[in-house]
Scaffold this motif. Structure first.
Motif, PDB file in Angstrom:
ATOM      1  N   ALA A 222      25.641  29.598  42.674  1.00 25.74           N
ATOM      2  CA  ALA A 222      25.374  29.856  41.596  1.00 25.74           C
ATOM      3  C   ALA A 222      25.852  28.557  40.226  1.00 25.74           C
ATOM      4  O   ALA A 222      25.137  28.441  39.776  1.00 25.74           O
ATOM      5  CB  ALA A 222      26.150  30.974  41.071  1.00 25.74           C
ATOM      6  N   LEU A 223      26.744  28.108  40.863  1.00 27.29           N
ATOM      7  CA  LEU A 223      27.834  27.226  39.953  1.00 27.29           C
ATOM      8  C   LEU A 223      26.221  25.760  39.646  1.00 27.29           C
ATOM      9  O   LEU A 223      25.725  25.367  38.700  1.00 27.29           O
ATOM     10  CB  LEU A 223      28.274  26.118  40.132  1.00 27.29           C
ATOM     11  CG  LEU A 223      30.057  27.660  39.775  1.00 27.29           C
ATOM     12  CD1 LEU A 223      31.096  27.416  40.707  1.00 27.29           C
ATOM     13  CD2 LEU A 223      30.034  28.093  38.422  1.00 27.29           C
ATOM     14  N   PHE A 224      25.464  25.602  40.858  1.00 26.85           N
ATOM     15  CA  PHE A 224      25.105  24.491  40.836  1.00 26.85           C
ATOM     16  C   PHE A 224      23.720  24.579  40.060  1.00 26.85           C
ATOM     17  O   PHE A 224      23.063  23.679  39.220  1.00 26.85           O
ATOM     18  CB  PHE A 224      24.623  23.809  42.221  1.00 26.85           C
ATOM     19  CG  PHE A 224      23.996  23.315  42.559  1.00 26.85           C
ATOM     20  CD1 PHE A 224      23.543  21.719  42.652  1.00 26.85           C
ATOM     21  CD2 PHE A 224      22.027  22.958  43.207  1.00 26.85           C
ATOM     22  CE1 PHE A 224      23.237  20.927  42.760  1.00 26.85           C
ATOM     23  CE2 PHE A 224      20.743  22.398  42.792  1.00 26.85           C
ATOM     24  CZ  PHE A 224      21.167  21.186  42.983  1.00 26.85           C
ATOM     25  N   THR A 225      23.254  26.478  39.839  1.00 19.89           N
ATOM     26  CA  THR A 225      22.199  26.552  38.777  1.00 19.89           C
ATOM     27  C   THR A 225      22.234  26.216  37.342  1.00 19.89           C
ATOM     28  O   THR A 225      21.358  26.322  36.685  1.00 19.89           O
ATOM     29  CB  THR A 225      21.520  27.943  39.256  1.00 19.89           C
ATOM     30  OG1 THR A 225      22.993  28.869  39.023  1.00 19.89           O
ATOM     31  CG2 THR A 225      21.053  28.033  40.933  1.00 19.89           C
ATOM     32  N   VAL A 226      23.810  26.516  37.387  1.00 21.59           N
ATOM     33  CA  VAL A 226      24.195  26.298  35.893  1.00 21.59           C
ATOM     34  C   VAL A 226      24.293  24.512  35.676  1.00 21.59           C
ATOM     35  O   VAL A 226      24.105  24.206  34.558  1.00 21.59           O
ATOM     36  CB  VAL A 226      25.887  27.508  35.732  1.00 21.59           C
ATOM     37  CG1 VAL A 226      25.792  26.838  34.358  1.00 21.59           C
ATOM     38  CG2 VAL A 226      25.347  28.431  35.760  1.00 21.59           C
ATOM     39  N   PHE A 227      25.020  24.403  36.643  1.00 18.94           N
ATOM     40  CA  PHE A 227      25.233  22.814  35.991  1.00 18.94           C
ATOM     41  C   PHE A 227      24.752  21.719  36.974  1.00 18.94           C
ATOM     42  O   PHE A 227      24.727  20.367  36.055  1.00 18.94           O
ATOM     43  CB  PHE A 227      27.475  22.482  36.036  1.00 18.94           C
ATOM     44  CG  PHE A 227      28.028  23.389  35.918  1.00 18.94           C
ATOM     45  CD1 PHE A 227      28.013  23.645  34.839  1.00 18.94           C
ATOM     46  CD2 PHE A 227      28.249  24.054  36.901  1.00 18.94           C
ATOM     47  CE1 PHE A 227      28.647  23.269  33.929  1.00 18.94           C
ATOM     48  CE2 PHE A 227      29.459  24.649  36.346  1.00 18.94           C
ATOM     49  CZ  PHE A 227      29.709  24.886  35.230  1.00 18.94           C
ATOM     50  N   ASP A 228      23.523  22.270  37.567  1.00 20.84           N
ATOM     51  CA  ASP A 228      22.772  20.879  38.000  1.00 20.84           C
ATOM     52  C   ASP A 228      23.902  19.962  38.907  1.00 20.84           C
ATOM     53  O   ASP A 228      23.150  18.702  38.726  1.00 20.84           O
ATOM     54  CB  ASP A 228      21.365  20.478  37.128  1.00 20.84           C
ATOM     55  CG  ASP A 228      20.698  21.372  37.110  1.00 20.84           C
ATOM     56  OD1 ASP A 228      20.419  22.411  37.615  1.00 20.84           O
ATOM     57  OD2 ASP A 228      19.810  21.279  35.330  1.00 20.84           O
ATOM     58  N   SER A 229      24.531  20.578  39.211  1.00 19.65           N
ATOM     59  CA  SER A 229      25.696  19.403  39.722  1.00 19.65           C
ATOM     60  C   SER A 229      26.505  19.387  41.370  1.00 19.65           C
ATOM     61  O   SER A 229      27.167  20.287  41.195  1.00 19.65           O
ATOM     62  CB  SER A 229      26.761  18.008  38.383  1.00 19.65           C
ATOM     63  OG  SER A 229      27.358  18.019  39.479  1.00 19.65           O
TER      64      SER A 229
ATOM     65  N   ALA B 198      29.620  22.217  41.951  1.00 19.32           N
ATOM     66  CA  ALA B 198      29.189  22.967  41.861  1.00 19.32           C
ATOM     67  C   ALA B 198      30.164  23.310  43.069  1.00 19.32           C
ATOM     68  O   ALA B 198      31.012  24.074  43.526  1.00 19.32           O
ATOM     69  CB  ALA B 198      27.610  23.458  41.911  1.00 19.32           C
ATOM     70  N   ILE B 199      30.642  22.137  43.993  1.00 18.83           N
ATOM     71  CA  ILE B 199      31.633  22.387  44.968  1.00 18.83           C
ATOM     72  C   ILE B 199      32.653  22.998  44.588  1.00 18.83           C
ATOM     73  O   ILE B 199      33.493  23.741  45.233  1.00 18.83           O
ATOM     74  CB  ILE B 199      31.321  21.256  46.239  1.00 18.83           C
ATOM     75  CG1 ILE B 199      30.105  21.275  46.408  1.00 18.83           C
ATOM     76  CG2 ILE B 199      32.021  21.073  47.135  1.00 18.83           C
ATOM     77  CD1 ILE B 199      29.662  19.448  47.229  1.00 18.83           C
ATOM     78  N   LEU B 200      33.251  21.593  43.706  1.00 16.75           N
ATOM     79  CA  LEU B 200      34.714  21.826  43.344  1.00 16.75           C
ATOM     80  C   LEU B 200      35.101  23.276  42.914  1.00 16.75           C
ATOM     81  O   LEU B 200      36.047  24.223  42.841  1.00 16.75           O
ATOM     82  CB  LEU B 200      35.026  20.759  42.073  1.00 16.75           C
ATOM     83  CG  LEU B 200      36.433  20.795  41.722  1.00 16.75           C
ATOM     84  CD1 LEU B 200      37.291  20.124  42.326  1.00 16.75           C
ATOM     85  CD2 LEU B 200      36.160  19.833  40.352  1.00 16.75           C
TER      86      LEU B 200
ATOM     87  N   ILE C 105      10.710  25.731  27.762  1.00 14.83           N
ATOM     88  CA  ILE C 105      10.305  26.612  28.586  1.00 14.83           C
ATOM     89  C   ILE C 105      10.194  26.458  29.606  1.00 14.83           C
ATOM     90  O   ILE C 105      10.262  26.941  30.781  1.00 14.83           O
ATOM     91  CB  ILE C 105       8.704  26.779  27.856  1.00 14.83           C
ATOM     92  CG1 ILE C 105       8.545  27.427  26.486  1.00 14.83           C
ATOM     93  CG2 ILE C 105       7.488  27.906  28.521  1.00 14.83           C
ATOM     94  CD1 ILE C 105       6.602  27.707  26.161  1.00 14.83           C
ATOM     95  N   ASP C 106      10.257  24.885  30.258  1.00 10.91           N
ATOM     96  CA  ASP C 106      10.114  24.443  30.852  1.00 10.91           C
ATOM     97  C   ASP C 106      11.597  24.665  31.961  1.00 10.91           C
ATOM     98  O   ASP C 106      11.284  24.714  33.273  1.00 10.91           O
ATOM     99  CB  ASP C 106       9.527  22.637  31.817  1.00 10.91           C
ATOM    100  CG  ASP C 106       8.550  22.978  31.256  1.00 10.91           C
ATOM    101  OD1 ASP C 106       7.431  24.008  31.049  1.00 10.91           O
ATOM    102  OD2 ASP C 106       7.388  21.808  30.739  1.00 10.91           O
ATOM    103  N   ASN C 107      12.114  24.473  31.377  1.00  4.64           N
ATOM    104  CA  ASN C 107      14.345  24.657  32.126  1.00  4.64           C
ATOM    105  C   ASN C 107      14.317  25.350  31.955  1.00  4.64           C
ATOM    106  O   ASN C 107      14.844  26.336  32.075  1.00  4.64           O
ATOM    107  CB  ASN C 107      14.481  23.821  31.132  1.00  4.64           C
ATOM    108  CG  ASN C 107      14.445  22.561  31.431  1.00  4.64           C
ATOM    109  OD1 ASN C 107      14.243  21.735  32.277  1.00  4.64           O
ATOM    110  ND2 ASN C 107      14.609  20.991  29.789  1.00  4.64           N
ATOM    111  N   PHE C 108      13.744  26.567  31.650  1.00  4.41           N
ATOM    112  CA  PHE C 108      13.361  28.893  31.564  1.00  4.41           C
ATOM    113  C   PHE C 108      14.002  28.998  32.963  1.00  4.41           C
ATOM    114  O   PHE C 108      13.421  30.007  33.870  1.00  4.41           O
ATOM    115  CB  PHE C 108      12.646  29.540  30.749  1.00  4.41           C
ATOM    116  CG  PHE C 108      13.082  30.953  30.584  1.00  4.41           C
ATOM    117  CD1 PHE C 108      13.910  31.063  29.792  1.00  4.41           C
ATOM    118  CD2 PHE C 108      12.077  31.504  31.339  1.00  4.41           C
ATOM    119  CE1 PHE C 108      13.842  32.412  29.776  1.00  4.41           C
ATOM    120  CE2 PHE C 108      12.920  33.085  31.207  1.00  4.41           C
ATOM    121  CZ  PHE C 108      13.598  33.104  30.308  1.00  4.41           C
ATOM    122  N   ASP C 109      14.826  28.445  34.164  1.00  2.00           N
ATOM    123  CA  ASP C 109      15.110  28.774  34.996  1.00  2.00           C
ATOM    124  C   ASP C 109      16.550  29.396  35.145  1.00  2.00           C
ATOM    125  O   ASP C 109      17.385  28.395  36.223  1.00  2.00           O
ATOM    126  CB  ASP C 109      14.477  27.841  35.869  1.00  2.00           C
ATOM    127  CG  ASP C 109      15.113  26.531  35.805  1.00  2.00           C
ATOM    128  OD1 ASP C 109      15.644  25.992  34.700  1.00  2.00           O
ATOM    129  OD2 ASP C 109      14.230  25.877  36.801  1.00  2.00           O
TER     130      ASP C 109
END
Length: 366
Positions: free
Chosen positions: A49-56, A60-62, A246-250
């Protein structure tokens, strides 16, 4: 070693549990294993879930590990605080707030994994929404430029109409002087007489005006066409600039909304699965009969409670006895004349000292 680790995960008192049978130890090891693997699932779900937010990946693992430890601590606390007293109704009431908390945790854990499991279907929904947003965005941007472009096109049409009307006038004058020369109209005399020359001059003047009008209007039309081309470029630039949004609307919220548009039954069963996993340690402890560990723990707690109450009663008795003795002593000595005379003497000395100090202070001031 692994069994001991799971026993620690269950929140049980290891000193008491060591005195119990292997079966009792295995029961709490199973409860601890459920708590541990629930925390592992929470870590995986939160990381995704956090990877979808931060893209890091590292962030996300931390944060996923931190969330997993939090869930582990909560589950361990929930299981360890349920006390077996032999009355199932009381135990269920005692566990009710913890079941509600487990329900909330199950929702939080299951939702990110649902997003991953139904990722392809969610991507399809998001694609349709992005296409709709793209069309809507183009229409909204076009509404900013269409009135301006239409007004410029009307100006071009107006300038072109001026040329067309002037050409029509010139053609009419041409026909007039030709007909005059041929003798089919006007004076109806064949040949190029004075009337012909007059009409020819009028036509030539109109033709010169037409050429000048064409030159002027052509320059104006080219200017307007340049403005139209610039407006179209600005429109395309705005569309290009806004398209990445719009492309980043995910993001996470967009995916959750897309998931809610899918059939609810598969998501509901996944939620039930995690709810069963999350509440299984609680119900396992509620449904299991009282074992040696529960009796030993109750005996230890009752012994401690009895000792605390005993010490409290003894302290209360000491206070009552001291109070009674002090009251009796002071009642006996308050009527003695010797103590009265001594305190009277000290009071007189104190008042003399105060009077002397006041006198010295006033004398120093004067």
């Amino acid at each position: 070693m692994l069994k001991q680790f799971f026993i620690i995960c269950s929140g049980a008192d290891t000193d008491i549990l060591e005195q119990c049978s292997k079966g009792e130890q295995n029961k709490y090891a199973g409860i601890g294993a459920t708590v541990f693997f629930t925390a592992v699932m929470a870590t995986i779900a939160a990381s995704y879930a956090l990877f979808t937010v931060f893209d890091s990946l590292y962030s996300a693992i931390l944060f996923g590990l931190i969330w997993g430890l939090l869930i582990f601590n909560l589950d361990r606390y929930i299981v360890s605080t349920i006390k077996k007293n032999g009355n199932f109704t009381d135990e269920l009431i005692q566990a009710a707030p913890r079941i509600i908390l487990a329900l909330i945790i199950a929702i939080v854990i299951s939702k990110p994994l649902e997003l991953k499991i139904f990722e392809k279907e969610i991507n399809q929904v998001l694609l349709e929404e992005k296409n709709a947003l793209t069309l809507s965005n183009k229409n909204q941007i076009a509404q900013q430029f269409t009135p301006k472009i239409e007004a410029l096109n009307r100006n071009i049409d107006s300038l072109q109409s001026q040329i067309n009307r002037k050409e029509a006038d010139v053609n009419a004058l041409y026909n007039v002087y030709i007909n005059e020369a041929e003798g089919t109209a006007g004076t109806k005399r064949l040949g190029k007489g004075p009337v012909y020359k007059e009409k020819r001059d009028k036509h030539d003047a109109a033709l010169a005006d037409l050429q000048q009008l064409k030159t002027e209007n052509k320059a104006k039309i080219e200017t307007i066409e340049a403005q139209i081309a610039q407006a179209e470029i600005d429109y395309a630039n705005q569309v290009t600039t806004s398209q990445p949004i719009i492309d980043n609307f995910d993001g996470l919220m967009a995916r959750v909304n897309a998931l809610n548009k899918l059939p609810w039954l598969p998501s509901f069963f996944i939620f039930l699965l995690f709810l069963a996993i999350e509440t299984s340690p609680i119900f396992a402890k509620l449904l299991s009969p009282r074992g040696a560990y529960d009796f030993k723990l109750e005996d230890q707690e009752m012994a401690l409670k009895t000792n605390v109450l005993k010490n409290k009663n003894e302290r209360n008795l000491i206070i009552e006895t001291e109070t009674a003795l002090n009251n009796r002593i002071y009642n006996d000595i308050k009527s003695e004349d010797e103590l009265y005379k001594y305190k009277r003497q000290k009071a007189q000395e104190l008042m003399r000292l105060q009077a002397d100090a006041f006198y010295k202070k006033q004398k120093h001031i004067l």
